[in-house]
Design a protein around this motif. Structure first.
Motif, PDB file in Angstrom:
ATOM      1  N   PHE A 115       0.682  -1.219   0.068  1.00 43.29           N
ATOM      2  CA  PHE A 115       0.189  -0.015  -0.054  1.00 43.29           C
ATOM      3  C   PHE A 115       0.927   1.347   0.044  1.00 43.29           C
ATOM      4  O   PHE A 115       0.706   2.110  -0.710  1.00 43.29           O
ATOM      5  N   CYS A 116       1.963   1.155   0.827  1.00 43.48           N
ATOM      6  CA  CYS A 116       2.799   2.602   0.920  1.00 43.48           C
ATOM      7  C   CYS A 116       3.720   2.404  -0.347  1.00 43.48           C
ATOM      8  O   CYS A 116       3.838   3.520  -0.772  1.00 43.48           O
ATOM      9  N   LYS A 117       4.089   1.378  -0.749  1.00 40.94           N
ATOM     10  CA  LYS A 117       5.074   1.407  -1.948  1.00 40.94           C
ATOM     11  C   LYS A 117       4.293   1.901  -3.262  1.00 40.94           C
ATOM     12  O   LYS A 117       4.879   2.638  -3.771  1.00 40.94           O
ATOM     13  N   PHE A 118       2.949   1.258  -3.413  1.00 42.40           N
ATOM     14  CA  PHE A 118       2.477   1.949  -4.698  1.00 42.40           C
ATOM     15  C   PHE A 118       1.938   3.404  -4.367  1.00 42.40           C
ATOM     16  O   PHE A 118       1.795   4.127  -5.464  1.00 42.40           O
ATOM     17  N   ILE A 119       1.648   3.928  -3.309  1.00 43.71           N
ATOM     18  CA  ILE A 119       1.486   5.354  -3.161  1.00 43.71           C
ATOM     19  C   ILE A 119       2.658   6.158  -3.668  1.00 43.71           C
ATOM     20  O   ILE A 119       2.381   7.098  -4.454  1.00 43.71           O
ATOM     21  N   GLN A 120       3.831   5.617  -3.209  1.00 43.96           N
ATOM     22  CA  GLN A 120       4.908   6.460  -3.808  1.00 43.96           C
ATOM     23  C   GLN A 120       5.349   6.053  -5.072  1.00 43.96           C
ATOM     24  O   GLN A 120       5.664   7.100  -5.748  1.00 43.96           O
ATOM     25  N   GLU A 121       5.288   4.912  -5.421  1.00 44.34           N
ATOM     26  CA  GLU A 121       5.567   4.555  -6.956  1.00 44.34           C
ATOM     27  C   GLU A 121       4.601   5.216  -8.013  1.00 44.34           C
ATOM     28  O   GLU A 121       5.074   5.642  -9.088  1.00 44.34           O
ATOM     29  N   PHE A 122       3.303   5.172  -7.671  1.00 47.10           N
ATOM     30  CA  PHE A 122       2.416   5.668  -8.676  1.00 47.10           C
ATOM     31  C   PHE A 122       1.938   6.988  -8.408  1.00 47.10           C
ATOM     32  O   PHE A 122       1.302   7.660  -9.138  1.00 47.10           O
ATOM     33  N   LYS A 123       2.329   7.740  -7.380  1.00 49.39           N
ATOM     34  CA  LYS A 123       2.278   9.106  -6.867  1.00 49.39           C
ATOM     35  C   LYS A 123       0.641   9.262  -6.893  1.00 49.39           C
ATOM     36  O   LYS A 123       0.021  10.302  -7.286  1.00 49.39           O
ATOM     37  N   ILE A 124      -0.097   8.327  -5.779  1.00 46.96           N
ATOM     38  CA  ILE A 124      -1.339   8.439  -5.685  1.00 46.96           C
ATOM     39  C   ILE A 124      -1.901   9.721  -4.988  1.00 46.96           C
ATOM     40  O   ILE A 124      -0.922  10.230  -4.282  1.00 46.96           O
ATOM     41  N   THR A 125      -2.973  10.140  -5.423  1.00 44.89           N
ATOM     42  CA  THR A 125      -3.449  11.565  -4.915  1.00 44.89           C
ATOM     43  C   THR A 125      -4.524  11.619  -4.127  1.00 44.89           C
ATOM     44  O   THR A 125      -4.823  12.170  -3.193  1.00 44.89           O
ATOM     45  N   PHE A 126      -5.294  10.126  -4.092  1.00 45.99           N
ATOM     46  CA  PHE A 126      -6.544  10.315  -3.506  1.00 45.99           C
ATOM     47  C   PHE A 126      -6.817   8.770  -2.847  1.00 45.99           C
ATOM     48  O   PHE A 126      -6.649   7.778  -3.526  1.00 45.99           O
ATOM     49  N   LEU A 127      -7.257   8.601  -1.679  1.00 50.38           N
ATOM     50  CA  LEU A 127      -7.412   7.412  -1.103  1.00 50.38           C
ATOM     51  C   LEU A 127      -8.889   7.302  -0.566  1.00 50.38           C
ATOM     52  O   LEU A 127      -9.479   7.974   0.425  1.00 50.38           O
ATOM     53  N   TYR A 128      -9.683   6.187  -0.934  1.00 50.87           N
ATOM     54  CA  TYR A 128     -10.856   5.709   0.010  1.00 50.87           C
ATOM     55  C   TYR A 128     -10.403   4.728   1.095  1.00 50.87           C
ATOM     56  O   TYR A 128     -10.013   3.698   0.710  1.00 50.87           O
ATOM     57  N   VAL A 129     -10.623   4.848   2.348  1.00 51.12           N
ATOM     58  CA  VAL A 129     -10.152   3.886   3.312  1.00 51.12           C
ATOM     59  C   VAL A 129     -11.312   3.835   4.157  1.00 51.12           C
ATOM     60  O   VAL A 129     -12.329   4.272   4.140  1.00 51.12           O
ATOM     61  N   VAL A 130     -10.887   2.647   5.195  1.00 46.48           N
ATOM     62  CA  VAL A 130     -11.769   2.468   6.346  1.00 46.48           C
ATOM     63  C   VAL A 130     -10.835   2.879   7.706  1.00 46.48           C
ATOM     64  O   VAL A 130      -9.575   2.664   7.822  1.00 46.48           O
ATOM     65  N   PRO A 131     -11.750   3.004   8.725  1.00 47.41           N
ATOM     66  CA  PRO A 131     -10.851   3.164  10.212  1.00 47.41           C
ATOM     67  C   PRO A 131      -9.676   2.750  10.371  1.00 47.41           C
ATOM     68  O   PRO A 131      -8.682   2.741  10.868  1.00 47.41           O
ATOM     69  N   PRO A 132      -9.731   1.018  10.028  1.00 42.15           N
ATOM     70  CA  PRO A 132      -8.421   0.083  10.498  1.00 42.15           C
ATOM     71  C   PRO A 132      -7.317   0.664   9.727  1.00 42.15           C
ATOM     72  O   PRO A 132      -6.274   0.524  10.381  1.00 42.15           O
ATOM     73  N   ILE A 133      -7.301   0.943   8.562  1.00 42.91           N
ATOM     74  CA  ILE A 133      -6.156   1.422   7.615  1.00 42.91           C
ATOM     75  C   ILE A 133      -5.861   3.066   8.290  1.00 42.91           C
ATOM     76  O   ILE A 133      -4.456   3.300   8.410  1.00 42.91           O
ATOM     77  N   VAL A 134      -6.746   3.928   8.916  1.00 47.37           N
ATOM     78  CA  VAL A 134      -6.200   5.045   9.525  1.00 47.37           C
ATOM     79  C   VAL A 134      -5.565   4.746  10.645  1.00 47.37           C
ATOM     80  O   VAL A 134      -4.504   5.378  11.124  1.00 47.37           O
ATOM     81  N   VAL A 135      -5.761   3.784  11.250  1.00 45.91           N
ATOM     82  CA  VAL A 135      -5.269   3.584  12.670  1.00 45.91           C
ATOM     83  C   VAL A 135      -3.738   2.998  12.273  1.00 45.91           C
ATOM     84  O   VAL A 135      -2.832   3.378  13.032  1.00 45.91           O
TER      85      VAL A 135
END
Length: 554
Positions: free
Chosen positions: A272-292
Motif C-alpha cells: 500500500f505504502c510502496k504503490f502510493i510512492q511509486e504511482f504518486k497516488i493523490t486520493f484514497l478511499y479508506v476505512v478506520p482500521p487503515i487510518v489506525v
C-alpha cells in the motif's frame, strides 16, 4: 422538517448504467485513457478496452448460455482489473451482478447463490475449489464456473472469461437495455453481523444517481485533467469490489470521472505504502482500521506519501483523535463520508474545505438527499437531539430480496429508509453518526456508544487496536462496557495493565461510560472485509470468558 441537500440537484440522466458510462456525449477524457492498472503485473485497461471487452463478454453470455434479462451472475473473487469488464458485460447482456466475499466458506457461498438464484459464477483460480463445490450443491453446471485474472487452469478444464468472449457467432447479438427504475443492476449482500446476510436489490437508477452524486461532491477537486502530477488524479483501490463502497466509489466513479485506479487484490500495508510512492497516488478511499495503521505503524515512515492530497474514510465511525493522530504524523487531511449498501452507498460527505472544522462529522447531504433523525416512537427530532437517521433519495434501494418483512421494516410508505444508525445534526447542518442502534450499550439506563470509547482508546500511545462491547452482569442487572485491546509492543498483559487502561479512559469520559466490564487483551480485533468490527464474534468470546470465570469461583 427534513433536511435537504444544499448542493444543486445536478441532472440524473434517465439511462441504465451502460448508457451512463459508455453512451454519454460529454466524456471529458480520451478513449485511450488508462483507467485500471494492476501494480503487480502492470497489466492495464484503457476506457476503450474496458468497453470492448465488456461487449465481447456480454455477447458471449448470450451466445453460449442464452443469457436472459434478469439472470444473475455471481462474482466470487478478490479485486481484479478484469472485474469492471465482467460487471458491465453482464449488464450489457441484461443481467444482474451479485458479488460475494471471497472469504466465504462453501456454506456461506451456497446461501448467496441460492438466495440470488445465480445462473453462473466468475471467480479466480485461487477460489475455484470452493466455487465449484458450491455450484455443485446448488445445481449450477460446472462449465458455468469460469475464471478471470492472470492465472488459468493448466488442464483447460475451467474456462477463462476470455474464451466466453470468443464464442462463435456471438458478434451478431445486441445489447439488452434495462429500465433504470425497475431493473436490478446488483444484488449485494449485507455484512451479516446478525443472522443471514440480506440481498440488497439495487436498480440501475440507484447506481447511476449515486455516481452522479459522487461526481458532484468530488468533481471540483478530483479532475481527470489536472492534479499535482500533471497526469490527473490517481486512486489506490484496495477496498473490496464485492462491497458497495468499492463497487460504486471505486469502479464506477473512476470510469465516469476518468480517474486512474491502481488495483490491489487486497490490503497489505507495505505494498500500500510502496504503490502510493511509486504511482504518486493523490486520493484514497479508506476505512478506520487503515487510518489506525497510518497513525501508528512504524513501517509507514519508510515511504513518501506526500502526493496524497486527501483521504476519505467510510464504513464505520471515525473519531477526532484518530484524524488528528494521522494528520500530525503525515499532514494528510482525512474527511469522512457516510453511506450504506441500501443507499448505493454514499449519502453524506464532508466538504474538502471544512474537513478540519468538522472533524468527527460525516459531513453534509449529497444532491437529491433528504434526511431526518427520529425518536424511538418515530417523532422527528430537532438539531442536537440524538435519534435514528432516516434517508430518502433516488439512490435508496428497491428492497431486500425474498424478504418482504425486512423490506417493510426498513422502508416507509413515503420512501424513507430507516438506517439503524444513531446520531444527530448540528445547527450548521453537519451530520454526526455515533453508533448502530443494536450496538449501543445500555448501562443503568444510560446509552453508551462503543465507537466513542474506541476512538478515545485508540489515542492511547500503547494501544494498536480496540473494540468495545456491552457484557451483561447478572448481579448488577445491566450491561457493562468492556474493551478488547490489541496492545502495542511494550505494554504487557497483566491485570495491572488492564486496570491502568481502564483508569486512563475513566479520566476522559462520563461516569456511565467507564469500563466496568474490564479490559481484555487480544492478538487482533475480528473485522469484516469492509472494516466493521464483528462484535458478535467478540460477544461469543465474552460469554465464554464469563462462563469460565463463574466456574472458577465455584
Amino acid at each position: 422538517m427534513p433536511t435537504k441537500s444544499s448542493y444543486p440537484d445536478v441532472p440524473i440522466p434517465d439511462v441504465d448504467i451502460w448508457g451512463l458510462l459508455f453512451e454519454r456525449k460529454d466524456k471529458p477524457f480520451p478513449d485511450d485513457k488508462v483507467i485500471y492498472v494492476d501494480p503487480y503485473t502492470k497489466r492495464s485497461y484503457t476506457y476503450a478496452q474496458v468497453k470492448a471487452t465488456a461487449i465481447e463478454f456480454g455477447q458471449g453470455l448470450k451466445a453460449l448460455w442464452d443469457w436472459q434479462k434478469g439472470d444473475v451472475l455471481a462474482l466470487y473473487t478478490t479485486n481484479c482489473i478484469d472485474t469492471p469488464s465482467v460487471t458491465w458485460g453482464c449488464h450489457w447482456a441484461g443481467g444482474v451482478l451479485s458479488p460475494a466475499n471471497p472469504a466465504y466458506t462453501v456454506e456461506e457461498l451456497v446461501f448467496q447463490l441460492k438466495d440470488s438464484g445465480a445462473k453462473a459464477i466468475v471467480t479466480q483460480m485461487a477460489f475455484i475449489k470452493n466455487a465449484q463445490e458450491a455450484a455443485t450443491q446448488v445445481g449450477i453446471p460446472l462449465d458455468r464456473v469460469i475464471v478471470m485474472g492472470d492465472q488459468r487452469d493448466p488442464s483447460f478444464m475451467v474456462k477463462h472469461f476470455t474464451s466466453i468472449r470468443k464464442t462463435a457467432g456471438s458478434a451478431h447479438y445486441r445489447r439488452t437495455k434495462a429500465k433504470p427504475n425497475d431493473d436490478l443492476a446488483f444484488l449485494v449482500y449485507s455484512s451479516g453481523t446478525t443472522g443471514h446476510p440480506k440481498g440488497v436489490m439495487l436498480t440501475h437508477r440507484n447506481i447511476v444517481s449515486n455516481t452522479i452524486m459522487l461526481k458532484a461532491s468530488e468533481g471540483g477537486h478530483m479532475s481527470s485533467t489536472g492534479g499535482p502530477t500533471g497526469e490527473g488524479d490517481k486512486i489506490l483501490a484496495f477496498l473490496p469490489f464485492f462491497h458497495i463502497y468499492g463497487l460504486t466509489c471505486l469502479i464506477h466513479h473512476s470510469l465516469y470521472s476518468g480517474l486512474q485506479l491502481v488495483v490491489m487484490p487486497r490490503f497489505e500495508l507495505e505494498d500500500f505504502c510502496k504503490f502510493i510512492q511509486e504511482f504518486k497516488i493523490t486520493f484514497l478511499y479508506v476505512v478506520p482500521p487503515i487510518v489506525v495503521l497510518l497513525g501508528k505503524h512504524p513501517l509507514v515512515s519508510k515511504y513518501d506519501l506526500s502526493t496524497v492530497r486527501m483521504m476519505n474514510s467510510g464504513a464505520a465511525p471515525l473519531t477526532k483523535e484518530l484524524v488528528e493522530t494521522v494528520y500530525n504524523r503525515l499532514k494528510i487531511p482525512i474527511k469522512q463520508g457516510y453511506g450504506l449498501s441500501e443507499t448505493s452507498p454514499t449519502t453524506h460527505t464532508q466538504p474538502w474545505e471544512t474537513w478540519d472544522k468538522t472533524i468527527g462529522s460525516v459531513g453534509t447531504l449529497l444532491p437529491y438527499q433528504e434526511a431526518k433523525y427520529m425518536s424511538e416512537d418515530e417523532k422527528e427530532l430537532q438539531p442536537g437531539e440524538v435519534g435514528e437517521l432516516w434517508i430518502k433519495g433516488p439512490n435508496v434501494f428497491k428492497g431486500y430480496l425474498n424478504n418482504p418483512e425486512g423490506t417493510a421494516n426498513a422502508l416507509t410508505s413515503d420512501g424513507y429508509f430507516k438506517t439503524g444508525d444513531v446520531g444527530y445534526q448540528d445547527a450548521e447542518g453537519y451530520f454526526y453518526i455515533t453508533d448502530r442502534i443494536k450496538e449501543l450499550i445500555k448501562y443503568n439506563g444510560f446509552q453508551v456508544a462503543p465507537a466513542e470509547l474506541e476512538g478515545i482508546l485508540l489515542s492511547h500511545p500503547k494501544i494498536n487496536d480496540v473494540a468495545v462491547l456491552g457484557v451483561y452482569d447478572n448481579d448488577k442487572a445491566t450491561e457493562l462496557p468492556r474493551a478488547y485491546v490489541v496492545p502495542k509492543e511494550g505494554l504487557g498483559r497483566t491485570e495491572a495493565d488492564a486496570e491502568a487502561i481502564a483508569a486512563w479512559l475513566g479520566e476522559r469520559v462520563a461516569g456511565h461510560k467507564r469500563l466496568r466490564g474490564g479490559v481484555k487483551f487480544v492478538d487482533e480485533i475480528p473485522k469484516s472485509a469492509s472494516g466493521k468490527i464483528l462484535r458478535r464474534v467478540l460477544k461469543v468470546k465474552a460469554q465464554e470468558e464469563d462462563q469460565r470465570g463463574a466456574k472458577a469461583k465455584l
